[in-house]
Write an enzyme that holds these catalytic residues in place. Structure first.
Site, short mmCIF file in Angstrom:
data_model
loop_
_atom_site.label_atom_id
_atom_site.label_comp_id
_atom_site.label_asym_id
_atom_site.label_seq_id
_atom_site.Cartn_x
_atom_site.Cartn_y
_atom_site.Cartn_z
N LEU A 1 -47.50 22.60 28.19
CA LEU A 1 -46.82 23.89 28.04
C LEU A 1 -45.54 23.83 27.21
CD1 LEU A 1 -47.26 25.29 31.66
CD2 LEU A 1 -48.62 25.79 29.62
N LYS A 2 -45.19 22.65 26.72
CA LYS A 2 -43.95 22.52 25.94
C LYS A 2 -44.28 22.48 24.45
CE LYS A 2 -41.59 21.87 29.72
NZ LYS A 2 -40.58 22.79 30.20
N LEU A 3 -43.27 22.83 23.65
CA LEU A 3 -43.42 22.68 22.21
C LEU A 3 -43.20 21.21 21.87
CD1 LEU A 3 -43.93 24.62 19.84
CD2 LEU A 3 -41.46 24.71 19.49
N HIS B 1 -56.83 25.50 23.67
CA HIS B 1 -56.29 26.79 24.09
C HIS B 1 -57.44 27.61 24.69
CE1 HIS B 1 -53.51 30.14 24.08
NE2 HIS B 1 -54.49 30.91 23.66
N GLU C 1 -64.16 24.42 28.24
CA GLU C 1 -63.12 23.53 27.71
C GLU C 1 -63.46 22.07 27.99
OE1 GLU C 1 -58.93 24.54 28.44
OE2 GLU C 1 -59.64 26.45 29.22
N ASN D 1 -54.76 20.49 20.12
CA ASN D 1 -54.44 21.23 21.34
C ASN D 1 -55.69 22.00 21.75
OD1 ASN D 1 -52.81 22.63 23.34
ND2 ASN D 1 -52.82 24.40 21.97
N ASP E 1 -49.80 27.28 19.15
CA ASP E 1 -51.17 27.80 18.96
C ASP E 1 -51.51 28.10 17.49
OD1 ASP E 1 -51.49 27.58 21.69
OD2 ASP E 1 -50.82 29.64 22.04
N GLY F 1 -54.49 18.88 35.09
CA GLY F 1 -55.14 17.82 34.31
C GLY F 1 -56.64 17.79 34.38
N SER F 2 -57.28 18.95 34.55
CA SER F 2 -58.76 18.91 34.59
C SER F 2 -59.34 18.57 33.22
CB SER F 2 -59.33 20.22 35.13
OG SER F 2 -59.13 21.27 34.22
C1 GRF Z 1 -56.59 25.11 30.52
O1 GRF Z 1 -57.17 26.38 30.39
C2 GRF Z 1 -55.88 24.75 29.26
O2 GRF Z 1 -56.51 25.22 28.11
C3 GRF Z 1 -54.59 25.46 29.46
O3 GRF Z 1 -54.27 25.14 30.80
C4 GRF Z 1 -55.47 25.20 31.56
C5 GRF Z 1 -55.51 24.17 32.64
O4 GRF Z 1 -55.64 22.91 32.10
N1 GRF Z 1 -53.65 25.20 28.45
P1 GRF Z 1 -55.78 21.56 32.91
O5 GRF Z 1 -56.62 21.76 34.14
O6 GRF Z 1 -54.38 21.11 33.30
O7 GRF Z 1 -56.42 20.62 31.94
#
Ligand code: GRF
Length: 226
Positions: free
Chosen positions: A93-95, A112, A182, A110, A153, A15-16
Site C-alpha cells: 500500500l505504500k509508494l 491491482h 489474482e 504490481n 497504478d 499476503g494471499s
Molecule cells: C489484493 O486484492 C491485492 O491486489 C490488493 O490487496 C488485496 C489483498 O492482497 N492490492 P493480499 O491477500 O495481501 O495478497
C-alpha cells in the site's frame, strides 16, 4: 534474467498473493523463480507469518516513518544483499521510493484488483476499488499486473484477467472473486517476465467462461496457463 530468478515480494497485509507465489515457485522447487525476500511495510502483518512458515527472510521498512532517502537506502540495501532480480508488489500500500523504481526499472511489477487504467490511482485500494466498480455500474472487473512507474497504478500492463460482476455483488463478494483470479494471474505474469515474454496470453476458454458469467474453475485454469 537468470533462472531461477530471485524475487522480492513487497506486502502490507495478509499476503494471499505472496502465498500464491510460494505455492507456485518455492514449494514446487520451480526452476523459473523463487521468492527470496519479503519486504513488509509494517510489523505483525500476515505476509510476515507466511514468509516465516515458508522459511523466507523478511525485512520491515515503513517508508512513512522515515525520510524518503533513508527508506530508499534501506530498501536498496536489503534488495542488493539478497541479490534480487525482480520486485513484486503484492498488496503493497505504500509508494515505492523513486530511487528504488529507478534502480529496478523494468523489474518491478504490481498487482491491482481492477482492470487498469480504470479504478486505479491514489486512494484506490482494498474494498474501495470494488465499491467504485459497483457504483459505476460496470459489468466486468478483473485483475491487472503492470510494471511500476513513479505514480500509483501506472505503468505498462503485463497481464489482465477480466472477472464478471454478478447481480447482487457486494464489494466483498466481488473482491473475493477477483482475488481468486489474482492468485493465478500473478504467478503466470511473473513466469512470463522471467522467461522474457512480454505479456500473458489468456486462453479462449477463460474469456468464453466469462461470457457465461461463470467463475473460472481454478484447477482447469491453472493447467491452461502452464
Ligand atoms: C489484493 O486484492 C491485492 O491486489 C490488493 O490487496 C488485496 C489483498 O492482497 N492490492 P493480499 O491477500 O495481501 O495478497
Amino acid at each position: 534474467m537468470r533462472h531461477p530468478a530471485r524475487i522480492a515480494v513487497f506486502a502490507s497485509g495478509g499476503g494471499s498473493n505472496l502465498q500464491a507465489l510460494f505455492d507456485c515457485f518455492n514449494d514446487a522447487s520451480s526452476p523459473v523463480a523463487r521468492v527470496e525476500l519479503v519486504v513488509a511495510s509494517r510489523p505483525g502483518i500476515g505476509a510476515i507469518a507466511r514468509a516465516e512458515s515458508a522459511g523466507v527472510p523478511t525485512t520491515t521498512v515503513d517508508p512513512a516513518s522515515m525520510p524518503p532517502a533513508m527508506a530508499a537506502a534501506e530498501l536498496i540495501r536489503a534488495l542488493e544483499w539478497s541479490a534480487i532480480d525482480l520486485i513484486v508488489l503484492a498488496g503493497y500500500l505504500k509508494l515505492v521510493p523513486g530511487e528504488v523504481v529507478d534502480r529496478y526499472a523494468e523489474r518491478i511489477v504490481n498487482i491491482h484488483p481492477a482492470l487498469l487504467p480504470a479504478f486505479g490511482g491514489p486512494g484506490m485500494y482494498g474494498l474501495r476499488v470494488h465499491r467504485a466498480v459497483l457504483d459505476s455500474g460496470a459489468t466486468v472487473s478483473g485483475a491487472t499486473v503492470h510494471r511500476v512507474g513513479a505514480r500509483y497504478d501506472e505503468g505498462p500492463i503485463v497481464a489482465q484477467w477480466p472477472v464478471p460482476v454478478l447481480m447482487g455483488d457486494t464489494p466483498e463478494s466481488l473482491a473475493a472473486r477477483v482475488l481468486r483470479v489474482e492468485h493465478l494471474l500473478l504467478p503466470a505474469a511473473v513466469e512470463a517476465l522471467v522467461m522474457g515474454r512480454g505479456a500473458v496470453e489468456l486462453p479462449d476458454e477463460i474469456i468464453f467462461d466469462l461470457t457465461h458469467a461463470a467463475v473460472p474453475e481454478l484447477d482447469s485454469v491453472r493447467r491452461l496457463l502452464r
